[in-house]
Design a protein around this motif. Structure first.
Motif, PDB file in Angstrom:
ATOM      1  N   PRO A 130       0.807  -1.220   0.000  1.00 22.93           N
ATOM      2  CA  PRO A 130       0.000   0.000   0.000  1.00 22.93           C
ATOM      3  C   PRO A 130       0.847   1.281   0.000  1.00 22.93           C
ATOM      4  O   PRO A 130       0.458   2.283  -0.602  1.00 22.93           O
ATOM      5  CB  PRO A 130      -0.820  -0.081   1.293  1.00 22.93           C
ATOM      6  CG  PRO A 130      -0.710  -1.487   1.760  1.00 22.93           C
ATOM      7  CD  PRO A 130       0.502  -2.086   1.132  1.00 22.93           C
ATOM      8  N   LEU A 131       1.993   1.254   0.632  1.00 21.37           N
ATOM      9  CA  LEU A 131       2.871   2.422   0.653  1.00 21.37           C
ATOM     10  C   LEU A 131       3.366   2.751  -0.752  1.00 21.37           C
ATOM     11  O   LEU A 131       3.360   3.910  -1.172  1.00 21.37           O
ATOM     12  CB  LEU A 131       4.060   2.187   1.592  1.00 21.37           C
ATOM     13  CG  LEU A 131       5.078   3.316   1.660  1.00 21.37           C
ATOM     14  CD1 LEU A 131       4.428   4.588   2.200  1.00 21.37           C
ATOM     15  CD2 LEU A 131       6.270   2.918   2.506  1.00 21.37           C
ATOM     16  N   VAL A 132       3.754   1.728  -1.500  1.00 17.71           N
ATOM     17  CA  VAL A 132       4.227   1.934  -2.875  1.00 17.71           C
ATOM     18  C   VAL A 132       3.093   2.481  -3.740  1.00 17.71           C
ATOM     19  O   VAL A 132       3.292   3.402  -4.529  1.00 17.71           O
ATOM     20  CB  VAL A 132       4.804   0.620  -3.453  1.00 17.71           C
ATOM     21  CG1 VAL A 132       5.099   0.756  -4.932  1.00 17.71           C
ATOM     22  CG2 VAL A 132       6.044   0.200  -2.684  1.00 17.71           C
ATOM     23  N   GLU A 133       1.897   1.947  -3.573  1.00 18.03           N
ATOM     24  CA  GLU A 133       0.745   2.440  -4.334  1.00 18.03           C
ATOM     25  C   GLU A 133       0.475   3.906  -4.021  1.00 18.03           C
ATOM     26  O   GLU A 133       0.210   4.709  -4.923  1.00 18.03           O
ATOM     27  CB  GLU A 133      -0.495   1.608  -4.019  1.00 18.03           C
ATOM     28  CG  GLU A 133      -0.450   0.211  -4.596  1.00 18.03           C
ATOM     29  CD  GLU A 133      -1.682  -0.611  -4.235  1.00 18.03           C
ATOM     30  OE1 GLU A 133      -2.721  -0.018  -3.866  1.00 18.03           O
ATOM     31  OE2 GLU A 133      -1.594  -1.842  -4.320  1.00 18.03           O
ATOM     32  N   ARG A 134       0.569   4.294  -2.747  1.00 15.18           N
ATOM     33  CA  ARG A 134       0.336   5.693  -2.362  1.00 15.18           C
ATOM     34  C   ARG A 134       1.420   6.617  -2.909  1.00 15.18           C
ATOM     35  O   ARG A 134       1.145   7.744  -3.303  1.00 15.18           O
ATOM     36  CB  ARG A 134       0.234   5.825  -0.845  1.00 15.18           C
ATOM     37  CG  ARG A 134      -1.149   5.376  -0.343  1.00 15.18           C
ATOM     38  CD  ARG A 134      -1.230   5.564   1.121  1.00 15.18           C
ATOM     39  NE  ARG A 134      -0.654   4.316   1.660  1.00 15.18           N
ATOM     40  CZ  ARG A 134      -0.500   4.029   2.926  1.00 15.18           C
ATOM     41  NH1 ARG A 134      -0.828   4.896   3.840  1.00 15.18           N
ATOM     42  NH2 ARG A 134       0.000   2.890   3.311  1.00 15.18           N
ATOM     43  N   ILE A 135       2.658   6.134  -2.921  1.00 15.93           N
ATOM     44  CA  ILE A 135       3.754   6.939  -3.459  1.00 15.93           C
ATOM     45  C   ILE A 135       3.494   7.256  -4.927  1.00 15.93           C
ATOM     46  O   ILE A 135       3.600   8.405  -5.364  1.00 15.93           O
ATOM     47  CB  ILE A 135       5.111   6.226  -3.279  1.00 15.93           C
ATOM     48  CG1 ILE A 135       5.510   6.240  -1.803  1.00 15.93           C
ATOM     49  CG2 ILE A 135       6.189   6.852  -4.147  1.00 15.93           C
ATOM     50  CD1 ILE A 135       6.715   5.379  -1.473  1.00 15.93           C
ATOM     51  N   PHE A 136       3.112   6.229  -5.704  1.00 12.25           N
ATOM     52  CA  PHE A 136       2.860   6.458  -7.130  1.00 12.25           C
ATOM     53  C   PHE A 136       1.628   7.327  -7.363  1.00 12.25           C
ATOM     54  O   PHE A 136       1.605   8.137  -8.294  1.00 12.25           O
ATOM     55  CB  PHE A 136       2.761   5.131  -7.886  1.00 12.25           C
ATOM     56  CG  PHE A 136       4.094   4.511  -8.165  1.00 12.25           C
ATOM     57  CD1 PHE A 136       5.010   5.151  -8.982  1.00 12.25           C
ATOM     58  CD2 PHE A 136       4.459   3.309  -7.592  1.00 12.25           C
ATOM     59  CE1 PHE A 136       6.253   4.604  -9.240  1.00 12.25           C
ATOM     60  CE2 PHE A 136       5.709   2.752  -7.840  1.00 12.25           C
ATOM     61  CZ  PHE A 136       6.598   3.401  -8.665  1.00 12.25           C
ATOM     62  N   LYS A 137       0.612   7.194  -6.516  1.00  8.06           N
ATOM     63  CA  LYS A 137      -0.549   8.080  -6.640  1.00  8.06           C
ATOM     64  C   LYS A 137      -0.185   9.514  -6.301  1.00  8.06           C
ATOM     65  O   LYS A 137      -0.714  10.452  -6.875  1.00  8.06           O
ATOM     66  CB  LYS A 137      -1.690   7.593  -5.746  1.00  8.06           C
ATOM     67  CG  LYS A 137      -2.405   6.392  -6.302  1.00  8.06           C
ATOM     68  CD  LYS A 137      -3.554   5.964  -5.425  1.00  8.06           C
ATOM     69  CE  LYS A 137      -4.212   4.727  -6.012  1.00  8.06           C
ATOM     70  NZ  LYS A 137      -5.269   4.208  -5.132  1.00  8.06           N
TER      71      LYS A 137
END
Length: 188
Positions: free
Chosen positions: A106-113
């Motif tokens: 989820p952290l990686v997904e938030r970074i890209f968003k």
């Protein structure tokens, strides 16, 4: 050897620290090549960018190749081109090696968003600057807006727009600019 290393590292730095692809790199390339290193003047950069955009392939790579060639010929093109693509190659290679370990994080997904709005701004800023330097004013702003809307909403082929633009540019030059020159009241 020093000019090739300088080209390589200038474009390596741009390739390594730019998110969002080629159009997000344009302001960094312009800053490096025009303002910082004075390899080109702004007019030459805009003209070179127009050619780079019309050629097949990524615009950042085409731009690097043109600037490298302008500075040091074929070997300069190789140095600049290799410099701009190597960071992406390394990053993609590392992602491919380790992607399965963090793709659902989820952290990686938030970074890209979180990066997405910054990328939009990085693309919008050079468009505005390039528009100003190419002569787009409030009076002529309707042209790029009409083109973007016709491609987006009406599904008009970009190829058709390019062909019509070429024909319009030739007709404008042939019938308006040359007539002004013949009458002696134009400088184009």
């Amino acid at each position: 050897m020093k000019p090739y290393i300088e080209l390589f590292f200038a474009f390596f730095k741009i390739g390594a620290f730019t998110f969002g692809g080629g159009y997000a790199m344009i302001p960094l390339i312009r800053n490096e090549a025009v303002f910082k290193r004075k390899w080109l003047n702004d007019t030459d950069f805009v003209e070179m960018l127009a050619v780079a955009q019309s050629m097949p392939g990524p615009v950042a790579l085409n731009t690097a190749l043109f600037i490298g060639n302008r500075r040091q010929g074929f070997k300069g093109s190789l140095a600049a081109g290799f410099g701009v693509i190597l960071p992406s190659f390394i990053i993609i290679l590392l992602i491919a090696l380790f992607f399965t370990q963090f793709k659902d994080n989820p952290l990686v997904e938030r970074i890209f968003k979180g990066i997405r709005p910054a990328v939009v701004a990085l693309i919008a800023a050079p468009l505005i600057q390039l528009g100003k330097s190419t002569g787009i004013t409030l009076k002529t702003l309707w042209i790029p807006i009409a083109v973007a809307l016709s491609v987006w909403l009406l599904n008009v082929s970009p190829i058709l727009i390019i062909v019509l633009s070429i024909a319009g540019g030739i007709a404008y030059y042939k019938f308006i600019v040359q007539n002004r020159k013949e009458r002696g009241n134009g400088t184009d």
